[in-house]
Enzyme design. Structure first.
Site, mmCIF file in Angstrom:
data_model
loop_
_atom_site.group_PDB
_atom_site.id
_atom_site.type_symbol
_atom_site.label_atom_id
_atom_site.label_comp_id
_atom_site.label_asym_id
_atom_site.label_seq_id
_atom_site.Cartn_x
_atom_site.Cartn_y
_atom_site.Cartn_z
ATOM 1 N N ASP A 131 -5.459 9.988 9.338
ATOM 2 C CA ASP A 131 -3.495 9.643 9.527
ATOM 3 C C ASP A 131 -2.903 10.139 11.162
ATOM 4 O OD1 ASP A 131 -2.965 7.733 7.470
ATOM 5 O OD2 ASP A 131 -3.276 9.770 5.733
ATOM 6 N N GLU A 177 0.447 -0.899 0.090
ATOM 7 C CA GLU A 177 -0.452 0.195 0.014
ATOM 8 C C GLU A 177 0.954 1.245 0.018
ATOM 9 O OE1 GLU A 177 -4.226 1.680 2.518
ATOM 10 O OE2 GLU A 177 -2.275 0.026 3.526
#
Length: 266
Positions: free
Chosen positions: A57, A46
């Site tokens: 995030d 990924e």
């Protein structure tokens, strides 16, 4: 729809999906990192496309995005990294990206470029289920999976998300942002079991996993395990020496994940 390249990866064994940020710390190291992850035993890599407002995030990945911006990363840079890596590895690659990046590039142009480079899927954390029709038909045209996320608070939406999924389903291990943690959502096993009532599409658990022991536990619950922040942190510490370090870490996770009983995804 074309047969999913990603779903095939999950046949007969547990899958490990490591995550790194593109162009962190630089172009050449990222290419080497992708190859190192593949050599270490990653089933799928990924690759995060840096974004200025990465809502999903935590601080480790946000810092990596900033390092990539300092290296002058562009969307074209990310495609060029994959093109360079493709000279050395055929490992399946998925992008983690935010919708605005794809929109600005142009949905069709972005997905065509993905197909040209054998990028098999996209994880788009800020794509609402209700808006997926603006991109999914184009992705299907190019044989690319739009990988949905299911969280502990998806509730009544789980059924429709699962039934429309392709490639694999990204199961979020706990609420909040990415980053290493020691405790996960207590109902994770029940959440995966509920998803399985509605689909045979494989599941992979991510967010917070950072040790071989945790990876092994999660491999006992889902079809695959995703690790991001722990690897991105290694890249931050090792810089240009990161390929050797992350290959070693990947091998450790590979052993842990493989210790779980092999499964067959229908």
């Amino acid at each position: 729809m074309l047969m999913s390249k990603l779903a095939d990866v999950f046949k007969n064994h547990k899958v490990f999906i490591p995550f790194i940020v593109a162009d962190d710390p630089d172009f050449e190291t990222t290419v080497k990192n992708v190859v190192a992850l593949a050599k270490g035993g990653a089933d799928i890599v990924e690759l995060g496309i840096p974004f200025s407002d990465p809502v999903a995030d935590g601080p480790v990945i946000q810092a990596a995005d900033l390092r990539a911006f300092a290296a002058n990363v562009r969307t074209k840079t990310v495609f060029d990294i994959v093109e360079a890596a493709r000279k050395e590895t055929a490992v399946p690659i998925v992008f983690l990206t935010y919708l605005n990046i794809v929109f600005k590039y142009g949905y069709d142009a972005f997905l065509k470029r993905c197909a040209d480079l054998n990028v098999a899927g996209l994880v788009i954390p800020d794509l609402p289920y209700e808006s997926r029709d603006e991109i999914v038909p184009i992705a299907e045209k190019y044989g690319i999976d739009i990988i949905p996320l299911i969280t502990p608070t998806s509730g009544h939406r789980i059924e429709k998300i699962a039934k429309s999924a392709s490639g694999f389903i990204y199961v979020v291990s706990s609420m909040g942002i990415t980053g290493e943690r020691d405790e996960f959502f207590a109902g994770l096993k029940a959440l995966v079991a509920e998803i399985k009532q509605y689909t045979n599409v494989p599941t992979a658990i991510g967010f917070g996993i950072h040790t071989p022991e945790q990876a092994q536990t999660m491999a006992g619950i889902a079809d695959g395990v995703i690790i991001g922040s722990a690897i991105v942190d290694l890249v931050a510490k090792e810089k240009q020496q990161a390929p050797a370090a992350i290959e070693k870490f990947t091998k450790q996770i590979r052993v842990a994940v493989d210790a779980k009983k092999q499964i067959s995804v229908k």
